[in-house]
Design a protein around this motif. Structure first.
Motif, PDB file in Angstrom:
ATOM      1  N   HIS A 134       0.844  -1.199   0.000  1.00 35.80           N
ATOM      2  CA  HIS A 134       0.000   0.000   0.000  1.00 35.80           C
ATOM      3  C   HIS A 134       0.883   1.255   0.000  1.00 35.80           C
ATOM      4  CE1 HIS A 134      -3.856   1.931   0.445  1.00 35.80           C
ATOM      5  NE2 HIS A 134      -3.395   2.677   1.433  1.00 35.80           N
ATOM      6  N   VAL A 135       1.867   1.263   0.867  1.00 35.76           N
ATOM      7  CA  VAL A 135       2.746   2.436   0.975  1.00 35.76           C
ATOM      8  C   VAL A 135       3.569   2.593  -0.307  1.00 35.76           C
ATOM      9  CG1 VAL A 135       4.687   3.421   2.256  1.00 35.76           C
ATOM     10  CG2 VAL A 135       2.797   2.334   3.488  1.00 35.76           C
ATOM     11  N   LEU A 136       4.103   1.468  -0.830  1.00 42.56           N
ATOM     12  CA  LEU A 136       4.910   1.546  -2.061  1.00 42.56           C
ATOM     13  C   LEU A 136       4.069   2.082  -3.218  1.00 42.56           C
ATOM     14  CD1 LEU A 136       6.946  -1.774  -1.846  1.00 42.56           C
ATOM     15  CD2 LEU A 136       7.870   0.562  -1.810  1.00 42.56           C
ATOM     16  N   GLY A 137       2.814   1.650  -3.294  1.00 43.59           N
ATOM     17  CA  GLY A 137       1.923   2.119  -4.358  1.00 43.59           C
ATOM     18  C   GLY A 137       1.666   3.614  -4.247  1.00 43.59           C
ATOM     19  N   LEU A 138       1.368   4.082  -3.024  1.00 41.26           N
ATOM     20  CA  LEU A 138       1.062   5.510  -2.853  1.00 41.26           C
ATOM     21  C   LEU A 138       2.264   6.388  -3.150  1.00 41.26           C
ATOM     22  CD1 LEU A 138      -1.222   5.522   0.338  1.00 41.26           C
ATOM     23  CD2 LEU A 138      -1.896   5.496  -2.054  1.00 41.26           C
ATOM     24  N   LEU A 139       3.477   5.806  -3.014  1.00 38.70           N
ATOM     25  CA  LEU A 139       4.690   6.597  -3.282  1.00 38.70           C
ATOM     26  C   LEU A 139       5.143   6.498  -4.737  1.00 38.70           C
ATOM     27  CD1 LEU A 139       6.748   5.802  -0.041  1.00 38.70           C
ATOM     28  CD2 LEU A 139       5.409   7.860  -0.563  1.00 38.70           C
ATOM     29  N   ASP A 140       4.458   5.660  -5.548  1.00 36.31           N
ATOM     30  CA  ASP A 140       4.811   5.542  -6.963  1.00 36.31           C
ATOM     31  C   ASP A 140       4.597   6.894  -7.667  1.00 36.31           C
ATOM     32  OD1 ASP A 140       5.231   3.715  -9.401  1.00 36.31           O
ATOM     33  OD2 ASP A 140       3.391   4.807  -9.917  1.00 36.31           O
ATOM     34  N   THR A 141       5.426   7.173  -8.680  1.00 30.92           N
ATOM     35  CA  THR A 141       5.344   8.468  -9.377  1.00 30.92           C
ATOM     36  C   THR A 141       3.926   8.776  -9.860  1.00 30.92           C
ATOM     37  OG1 THR A 141       7.485   7.873 -10.245  1.00 30.92           O
ATOM     38  CG2 THR A 141       6.483   9.833 -11.183  1.00 30.92           C
ATOM     39  N   ASN A 142       3.251   7.736 -10.436  1.00 30.89           N
ATOM     40  CA  ASN A 142       1.910   7.971 -10.985  1.00 30.89           C
ATOM     41  C   ASN A 142       0.889   8.349  -9.911  1.00 30.89           C
ATOM     42  OD1 ASN A 142       2.272   7.498 -13.792  1.00 30.89           O
ATOM     43  ND2 ASN A 142       2.519   5.324 -13.331  1.00 30.89           N
ATOM     44  N   MET A 143       1.188   8.022  -8.667  1.00 32.96           N
ATOM     45  CA  MET A 143       0.263   8.353  -7.582  1.00 32.96           C
ATOM     46  C   MET A 143       0.720   9.617  -6.835  1.00 32.96           C
ATOM     47  SD  MET A 143      -2.017   6.045  -7.813  1.00 32.96           S
ATOM     48  CE  MET A 143      -3.017   5.825  -6.346  1.00 32.96           C
ATOM     49  N   ALA A 144       2.035   9.832  -6.779  1.00 38.44           N
ATOM     50  CA  ALA A 144       2.555  10.939  -5.952  1.00 38.44           C
ATOM     51  C   ALA A 144       2.590  12.272  -6.703  1.00 38.44           C
ATOM     52  CB  ALA A 144       3.956  10.585  -5.436  1.00 38.44           C
ATOM     53  N   THR A 145       2.901  12.232  -8.015  1.00 43.62           N
ATOM     54  CA  THR A 145       3.105  13.484  -8.755  1.00 43.62           C
ATOM     55  C   THR A 145       1.869  14.396  -8.794  1.00 43.62           C
ATOM     56  OG1 THR A 145       4.694  12.298 -10.098  1.00 43.62           O
ATOM     57  CG2 THR A 145       3.989  14.435 -10.934  1.00 43.62           C
ATOM     58  N   PRO A 146       0.659  13.839  -9.002  1.00 41.27           N
ATOM     59  CA  PRO A 146      -0.508  14.738  -9.108  1.00 41.27           C
ATOM     60  C   PRO A 146      -0.731  15.619  -7.869  1.00 41.27           C
ATOM     61  CG  PRO A 146      -1.075  12.571  -9.934  1.00 41.27           C
ATOM     62  CD  PRO A 146       0.277  12.444  -9.296  1.00 41.27           C
ATOM     63  N   TRP A 147      -0.215  15.192  -6.710  1.00 36.37           N
ATOM     64  CA  TRP A 147      -0.393  16.013  -5.501  1.00 36.37           C
ATOM     65  C   TRP A 147       0.197  17.413  -5.686  1.00 36.37           C
ATOM     66  CZ3 TRP A 147      -3.151  14.930  -1.090  1.00 36.37           C
ATOM     67  CH2 TRP A 147      -3.565  13.613  -0.904  1.00 36.37           C
ATOM     68  N   HIS A 148       1.209  17.545  -6.572  1.00 33.20           N
ATOM     69  CA  HIS A 148       1.833  18.860  -6.762  1.00 33.20           C
ATOM     70  C   HIS A 148       0.878  19.860  -7.419  1.00 33.20           C
ATOM     71  CE1 HIS A 148       5.653  17.389  -5.368  1.00 33.20           C
ATOM     72  NE2 HIS A 148       5.544  16.361  -6.164  1.00 33.20           N
ATOM     73  N   ASN A 149      -0.231  19.362  -8.005  1.00 34.33           N
ATOM     74  CA  ASN A 149      -1.215  20.256  -8.645  1.00 34.33           C
ATOM     75  C   ASN A 149      -2.308  20.717  -7.695  1.00 34.33           C
ATOM     76  OD1 ASN A 149      -0.098  20.112 -11.221  1.00 34.33           O
ATOM     77  ND2 ASN A 149      -1.144  18.177 -11.639  1.00 34.33           N
ATOM     78  N   LEU A 150      -2.270  20.228  -6.455  1.00 33.42           N
ATOM     79  CA  LEU A 150      -3.407  20.455  -5.558  1.00 33.42           C
ATOM     80  C   LEU A 150      -3.659  21.938  -5.312  1.00 33.42           C
ATOM     81  CD1 LEU A 150      -5.602  19.206  -3.876  1.00 33.42           C
ATOM     82  CD2 LEU A 150      -3.955  18.800  -2.044  1.00 33.42           C
TER      83      LEU A 150
END
Ligand SMILES: C[S@@+](CC[C@H](N)C(=O)[O-])C[C@H]1O[C@@H](n2cnc3c(N)ncnc32)[C@H](O)[C@@H]1O
Length: 254
Positions: free
Chosen positions: A13-29
């Motif tokens: 779960h943690v590895l998935g949430l830290l994957d680029t495809n999951m982590a990068t969009p947070w920068h648009n928040l």
């Protein structure tokens, strides 16, 4: 909890949430909150120009990673569910796990209740990841078009991916797929009910997931009155909430 061979490890779960495809969009928040929410795109679509589900359809490695992310969470939730909520599965003969991913939840239900015939229903490119020889039936399709018939529709962490309008659309089809309440028909969902915990850590986690659903899919975590409105709008007459740690088991009846 992060050691991989722990039976309730959260590592994937943690590895998935830290994957680029999951982590990068947070920068648009921040931009999304100031400007872009008015344009009708999700935070995820601002980054990739497509939804997370579309990306998953085009990228089989991401589908596998996303399924593993959900399985990491699922191992903990399903263990609690199947130990603490056995009476909610009594008297059932058939169950369809809508948005059932790679079948982890349905396989766990079948192992705990071998008399229940389970169907895993998800998008066609997702159900190809259900392990061969699993004791479940596998059906590919979209829950916005059709839901296979069963005594119970089970949905774990699916409704929180969608806005109210889409939830009502899916729940109306769920209602058509199940028998009457007298004949045992019901929908079971496993979701957060915001406001249902007195623990600060759980309340903070609810807020984190609320933000995460907004970022990934344009969904949200809901309070009881919001769930009640969705069920009522979809034509259900009654509901019952059983708290289950961070999440709750919510049953609603036709
Ligand atoms: C957050 S995941 C939950 C997976 C699983 N229920 C679990 O708890 O591990 C949401 C699931 O909904 C599925 N999904 C998305 N759109 C769908 C659709 N139109 N029809 C059926 N399933 C869909 C995704 O493929 C994904 O498996």
């Amino acid at each position: 909890m992060l050691v991989c061979d722990n039976p309730i490890s959260l590592a994937s779960h943690v590895l998935g949430l830290l994957d680029t495809n999951m982590a990068t969009p947070w920068h648009n928040l921040s931009t999304f909150c100031r400007l872009d929410h008015k344009k009708g795109f999700t935070v995820y679509e601002m980054e990739y120009g497509k939804s997370l589900w579309k990306l998953s359809e085009e990228n089989s490695e991401f589908t596998v990673l996303f399924n593993e992310t959900m399985d990491g969470d699922g191992r903990v939730t399903m263990k609690a569910l199947l130990e603490e909520c056995t009476e909610n599965f009594e008297g059932l003969n058939t169950l369809v796990d809508v948005g059932g991913g790679d079948g982890t939840s349905a396989i766990a239900i079948t192992k705990a209740f071998p008399h229940i015939k389970c169907i895993v229903y998800d998008l066609p490119h997702v159900v190809t990841n259900v392990p061969q020889g699993s004791p479940v039936e596998v059906v590919g399709g979209s829950m916005f078009d059709h839901i296979p018939k069963a005594d119970v529709v089970f949905m774990k962490l699916v409704m929180h991916d969608w806005d109210d309008e889409d939830c009502v659309k899916v729940l109306k089809l769920c209602k058509e797929a199940i028998p009457s309440r007298e004949d045992g028909g019901k929908v079971i969902i496993i979701e957060i009910v915001r406001g249902f915990s007195n623990l600060d850590l759980e309340r903070e986690t609810h807020i984190f997931f609320d933000l995460a659903m907004m970022v990934y899919m344009g969904g949200k975590e809901r309070e009881e009155h919001e769930w009640k409105k969705i069920f009522t709008d979809a034509g259900f007459t009654d509901y019952k909430i059983t708290p289950l740690g961070l999440r709750s088991l919510i049953e609603f009846f036709p």
